[in-house]
Design a protein around this motif. Structure first.
Motif, PDB file in Angstrom:
ATOM      1  N   VAL A 342      60.423  40.061 -62.379  1.00  0.00           N
ATOM      2  CA  VAL A 342      59.791  38.774 -62.665  1.00  0.00           C
ATOM      3  C   VAL A 342      59.807  37.904 -61.408  1.00  0.00           C
ATOM      4  O   VAL A 342      60.726  37.984 -60.586  1.00  0.00           O
ATOM      5  CB  VAL A 342      60.517  38.072 -63.834  1.00  0.00           C
ATOM      6  CG1 VAL A 342      59.948  36.675 -64.090  1.00  0.00           C
ATOM      7  CG2 VAL A 342      60.425  38.914 -65.097  1.00  0.00           C
ATOM      8  N   ASN A 343      58.764  37.082 -61.265  1.00  0.00           N
ATOM      9  CA  ASN A 343      58.615  36.161 -60.132  1.00  0.00           C
ATOM     10  C   ASN A 343      58.493  36.891 -58.789  1.00  0.00           C
ATOM     11  O   ASN A 343      58.915  36.376 -57.760  1.00  0.00           O
ATOM     12  CB  ASN A 343      59.761  35.139 -60.082  1.00  0.00           C
ATOM     13  CG  ASN A 343      59.755  34.239 -61.308  1.00  0.00           C
ATOM     14  OD1 ASN A 343      58.698  33.892 -61.823  1.00  0.00           O
ATOM     15  ND2 ASN A 343      60.943  33.875 -61.776  1.00  0.00           N
ATOM     16  N   ARG A 344      57.932  38.091 -58.857  1.00  0.00           N
ATOM     17  CA  ARG A 344      57.643  38.859 -57.648  1.00  0.00           C
ATOM     18  C   ARG A 344      56.159  39.207 -57.616  1.00  0.00           C
ATOM     19  O   ARG A 344      55.557  39.479 -58.666  1.00  0.00           O
ATOM     20  CB  ARG A 344      58.453  40.154 -57.619  1.00  0.00           C
ATOM     21  CG  ARG A 344      59.927  39.998 -57.281  1.00  0.00           C
ATOM     22  CD  ARG A 344      60.113  39.658 -55.804  1.00  0.00           C
ATOM     23  NE  ARG A 344      61.495  39.707 -55.401  1.00  0.00           N
ATOM     24  CZ  ARG A 344      62.110  40.799 -54.956  1.00  0.00           C
ATOM     25  NH1 ARG A 344      61.446  41.940 -54.880  1.00  0.00           N
ATOM     26  NH2 ARG A 344      63.372  40.774 -54.590  1.00  0.00           N
ATOM     27  N   ASP A 345      55.580  39.215 -56.425  1.00  0.00           N
ATOM     28  CA  ASP A 345      54.197  39.659 -56.278  1.00  0.00           C
ATOM     29  C   ASP A 345      54.119  41.167 -56.475  1.00  0.00           C
ATOM     30  O   ASP A 345      55.044  41.899 -56.127  1.00  0.00           O
ATOM     31  CB  ASP A 345      53.652  39.305 -54.896  1.00  0.00           C
ATOM     32  CG  ASP A 345      53.322  37.827 -54.767  1.00  0.00           C
ATOM     33  OD1 ASP A 345      53.422  37.105 -55.785  1.00  0.00           O
ATOM     34  OD2 ASP A 345      52.969  37.398 -53.665  1.00  0.00           O
ATOM     35  N   MET A 346      53.010  41.617 -57.050  1.00  0.00           N
ATOM     36  CA  MET A 346      52.807  43.048 -57.237  1.00  0.00           C
ATOM     37  C   MET A 346      51.324  43.373 -57.032  1.00  0.00           C
ATOM     38  O   MET A 346      50.447  42.506 -57.185  1.00  0.00           O
ATOM     39  CB  MET A 346      53.271  43.493 -58.626  1.00  0.00           C
ATOM     40  CG  MET A 346      52.563  42.804 -59.787  1.00  0.00           C
ATOM     41  SD  MET A 346      53.254  43.260 -61.404  1.00  0.00           S
ATOM     42  CE  MET A 346      52.866  45.008 -61.465  1.00  0.00           C
ATOM     43  N   ASP A 347      51.040  44.605 -56.670  1.00  0.00           N
ATOM     44  CA  ASP A 347      49.669  45.061 -56.479  1.00  0.00           C
ATOM     45  C   ASP A 347      49.148  45.642 -57.787  1.00  0.00           C
ATOM     46  O   ASP A 347      49.823  46.451 -58.435  1.00  0.00           O
ATOM     47  CB  ASP A 347      49.599  46.123 -55.379  1.00  0.00           C
ATOM     48  CG  ASP A 347      49.879  45.533 -54.008  1.00  0.00           C
ATOM     49  OD1 ASP A 347      49.402  44.409 -53.744  1.00  0.00           O
ATOM     50  OD2 ASP A 347      50.578  46.188 -53.205  1.00  0.00           O
ATOM     51  N   LEU A 348      47.941  45.230 -58.152  1.00  0.00           N
ATOM     52  CA  LEU A 348      47.325  45.649 -59.402  1.00  0.00           C
ATOM     53  C   LEU A 348      45.968  46.279 -59.123  1.00  0.00           C
ATOM     54  O   LEU A 348      45.215  45.805 -58.275  1.00  0.00           O
ATOM     55  CB  LEU A 348      47.149  44.451 -60.337  1.00  0.00           C
ATOM     56  CG  LEU A 348      48.449  43.741 -60.720  1.00  0.00           C
ATOM     57  CD1 LEU A 348      48.172  42.304 -61.084  1.00  0.00           C
ATOM     58  CD2 LEU A 348      49.124  44.459 -61.879  1.00  0.00           C
TER      59      LEU A 348
END
Length: 367
Positions: A342-348
Motif C-alpha cells: 500500500v502507498n507504493r507506485d506500481m506498473d499496470l
C-alpha cells in the motif's frame, strides 16, 4: 404462455411528472426479461402497467394476441409476486396459496392438486398449516411464488421479490427462481435494481434511466457492448473505470492522453476514433482488464501506466486494488495471490483491446 408487447407506452402522473417515457418492449414467449435501473427509473411503473395496476397515459400493451389497455388486472391472466410478499396474516399457507383459485370457484379437488403440486416444486409442503408470522423471509417468498404458480398464468411478473432478504438468502432464492423458470417454461418479467440479479437471471436485460430504455440486449452484450456511459457504469461490479482525456496522434499512431499517462490504441479503433483526434472523450476500462505488470509475461510500454496503490482489498478468490494515477482513481480486480504494498507506485498493464470510449457530449458509445 404468451408474448408481451409494450408499444410507445408513457405514464404521466398528476403535475406532469413523466415516470415512463415512450417505452417499447417485445417479450417473447417463454422469455425471461429483466428490467433494471436505479430507484425512480420507471421500471416498477412499467411492470405495474403490464399487470394492470397502473393506468396507461398513452400507448398499447398486448398480452398474447389481446390488447389489454382496458382489461382489469384480474382478467389479464398474469400472476404478480411483490416485494413485500402480500400474504394474508390470518390465513394459513394453504389458504394463502389457494385464495385466488377459491375466488375463481375452482373445484376443491383441483385446488388441492394445484397447491400440492406447487408446494412440492418449492419444497414447502411441510408448511401448509402455518401462518405467515411463523415463517422465515425465504419461506414467505416461496409461499408468494407458490400462490402465483397455482394460477398457471400466461406470464409471471416479479417486482423486486428478493430485496427484503439477506445476502445469502438472495443468492439461494435467485437459484430457486432460475430452476422454477426452467421447470415452468413460461414468460417471466422481473424488476430489480440489483445488476447481479439481472445478469444471472435474464435472457434479456432492459436498462432504464429517467423513464427511458437505455439499452435492451442479452446480458453479455450489455456488459461487453454498452450503448452509453450510463449502461457501462450501471452494469458490472465493481463499476467500470471512467476517465476523461484526449485522443492524440503521434507518428501515425493514436493515443489516449489522460493527463498523467498515455496509452496507445489498438489499430482496429483508428477508423472510428480518427474523427476525435484532438478532442476530449471519456475512456472506460473494466477492473478485470487491468493487470499488475509483475504477473504479465509480455507487456508493451505503450499500454503500461504507473499508479499508486492506495488500498488492497482481499475478497478471498480475488483482490481489489484501489489506484491513483495522480489525476484519476480507479480499481483493478486481480488474482488472490496479488498483494502489492500500500502507498507504493506500481506498473499496470491495460488490455487496450477491451477498452470503451464514449462521446463527451452525448455520452453514447464510440467504441
Amino acid at each position: 404462455m404468451a408474448q408481451i408487447s409494450v408499444r410507445d407506452v408513457t405514464k404521466v402522473y398528476k403535475g406532469g411528472v413523466k415516470a415512463v417515457d415512450n417505452v417499447n418492449l417485445g417479450i417473447e414467449n417463454k422469455e425471461f426479461m429483466v428490467l433494471v435501473g436505479p430507484s425512480g427509473c420507471g421500471k416498477s411503473t412499467t411492470l405495474r402497467m403490464i399487470a394492470g395496476l397502473e393506468e396507461i397515459s398513452s400507448g398499447k400493451i398486448w398480452i398474447g394476441n389481446r390488447l389489454v389497455n382496458d382489461v382489469p388486472a384480474k382478467d389479464r391472466d398474469i400472476a404478480m409476486v411483490f416485494q413485500n410478499y402480500a400474504l394474508y396474516p390470518h390465513m394459513s399457507v394453504f389458504e394463502n396459496m389457494s385464495f385466488g383459485l377459491r375466488l375463481r370457484k375452482y373445484p376443491k379437488h383441483e385446488i388441492v392438486r394445484r397447491v400440492q403440486e406447487a408446494t412440492e416444486i418449492l419444497g414447502i409442503k411441510h408448511l401448509l398449516e402455518r401462518r405467515p408470522r411463523q415463517l422465515s423471509g425465504g419461506e414467505r417468498q416461496r409461499v408468494a411464488l407458490g400462490r402465483a404458480i397455482v394460477r398457471k398464468p400466461q406470464a409471471f411478473l416479479f417486482d423486486e421479490p428478493l430485496s427484503n432478504l439477506d445476502a445469502k438468502l438472495r443468492v439461494q432464492m435467485r437459484t430457486e427462481i432460475h430452476k422454477l423458470r426452467l421447470r415452468l417454461q413460461t414468460t417471466f418479467v422481473y424488476v430489480t435494481h440489483d445488476q447481479t440479479e439481472a445478469m444471472t437471471l435474464g435472457d434479456k436485460i432492459v436498462v432504464m434511466k429517467d423513464g427511458k430504455v437505455q439499452q435492451c440486449a442479452d446480458p453479455m452484450t450489455i456488459y461487453d457492448k454498452p450503448a452509453n456511459k450510463f449502461v457501462a457504469g450501471f452494469i458490472g461490479s465493481p463499476p467500470i473505470n471512467l476517465m476523461q482525456g484526449r485522443i492524440l496522434k503521434k507518428e501515425r499512431k493514436l493515443y489516449f492522453d489522460e493527463g498523467k499517462f498515455q496509452v496507445k490504441l489498438v489499430e482496429d479503433m483508428y477508423g472510428v476514433l480518427a474523427a476525435y483526434e484532438g478532442k476530449e472523450v471519456i475512456f472506460g476500462i473494466r477492473a478485470e482488464d487491468i493487470y499488475d505488470k509483475l504477473f504479465v509475461s509480455q507487456a508493451s510500454p505503450e499500454n503500461t501506466i504507473r499508479a499508486a496503490c492506495e488500498v488492497v482489498e482481499p475478497l478471498g478468490s480475488e483482490v481489489y486494488l484501489y489506484l491513483n494515477s495522480g489525476k484519476n482513481t480507479f480499481i483493478a480486480r486481480v488474482g488472490a495471490h496479488n498483494r502489492p504494498e500500500v502507498n507504493r507506485d506500481m506498473d499496470l498493464v491495460l488490455d487496450m483491446s477491451k477498452v470503451h470510449f464514449f462521446d463527451r457530449e452525448t455520452e453514447k458509445t464510440i467504441i
